[in-house]
Design an enzyme around this catalytic site. Structure first.
Site, PDB file in Angstrom:
ATOM      1  N   HIS A  62       0.758  -1.341  -0.050  1.00  0.00           N
ATOM      2  CA  HIS A  62      -0.082   0.044  -0.107  1.00  0.00           C
ATOM      3  C   HIS A  62       1.044   1.137  -0.082  1.00  0.00           C
ATOM      4  O   HIS A  62       0.593   2.272   0.268  1.00  0.00           O
ATOM      5  CB  HIS A  62      -1.013   0.079   1.165  1.00  0.00           C
ATOM      6  CG  HIS A  62      -1.545  -1.386   1.306  1.00  0.00           C
ATOM      7  ND1 HIS A  62      -1.465  -2.235   2.295  1.00  0.00           N
ATOM      8  CD2 HIS A  62      -2.764  -1.602   0.894  1.00  0.00           C
ATOM      9  CE1 HIS A  62      -1.903  -3.240   2.115  1.00  0.00           C
ATOM     10  NE2 HIS A  62      -2.945  -2.965   1.332  1.00  0.00           N
ATOM     11  N   GLY A  63       2.135   1.211  -0.328  1.00  0.00           N
ATOM     12  CA  GLY A  63       3.086   2.315  -0.509  1.00  0.00           C
ATOM     13  C   GLY A  63       3.474   2.729   1.001  1.00  0.00           C
ATOM     14  O   GLY A  63       3.334   4.144   1.185  1.00  0.00           O
TER      15      GLY A  63
END
Ligand code: FES
Length: 185
Positions: free
Chosen positions: A150-151
């Protein structure tokens, strides 16, 4: 298990670095001492009780890990990242406004010796294993680790700097048994 995995690693497209990381991981797991000895290979098949896992510790010989290299060992059935930090990485870890961090913590509070950063290898968002251990991995905007799930971006101290993860990569209990041998746990 080791033979199967070693065989697989020989066919890895990542080549020598991956093979070296893998071999080291096995060495670390086999170095488990006391009640935890050989706990790692048994965990998947025997599901040992929590108290057995809690007692396990892992000894690691740091000698083969060159400056700038990272390896992964297993402790309590989870990955632990060991990075032999460069002077630039140490400087970057200290060149930070602590009060602006999502999870404020100084670098000094996270290491026993500045050149050795030892942190849990599961993202504090939902537990993925971030990239940044292998040569060529994306390390994120802060040159530490990047979790592609999810970064989330971690810095060279393993602190969360950007993305949904709420906390820094955790620091396990670490003791230096001598200059180049550590005990995790
Ligand atoms: S699990 Fe790492 S960002 Fe979500």
């Amino acid at each position: 298990m080791a033979a199967d995995s070693a065989h697989a690693s020989q066919h890895s497209p990542d080549g020598e670095e991956t093979r070296r990381d893998f071999l080291y991981l096995v060495a670390g797991a086999m170095g488990a001492v006391g009640t935890g000895a050989f706990a790692w290979p048994l965990i998947n098949s025997m599901n040992p009780s929590a108290d057995v896992l809690a007692l396990s510790s892992t000894e690691v010989d740091l000698t083969p890990i060159e400056v700038g290299q990272s390896v992964t060992v297993v402790w309590r059935d989870k990955p632990v990242f060991i990075r032999h930090r460069t002077e630039d990485e140490i400087a970057a870890a200290n060149d930070v406004a602590i009060n602006e961090l999502p999870d404020p913590q100084t670098d000094a509070d996270r290491v026993v010796k500045p050149e050795w950063l030892i942190v849990g290898g599961n993202c504090t968002h939902l537990g993925c294993v971030p990239l940044g251990q292998k040569t060529g991995d994306e390390k994120g905007e802060y040159d530490g680790w990047f979790c592609p799930c999810h970064g989330s971006h971690y810095d060279t101290s393993g602190r969360i700097r950007k993305g949904p993860a709420p906390l820094n990569l955790p620091v396990p209990p670490v003791e230096f048994l001598d200059d180049t041998t550590i005990k995790i746990g």
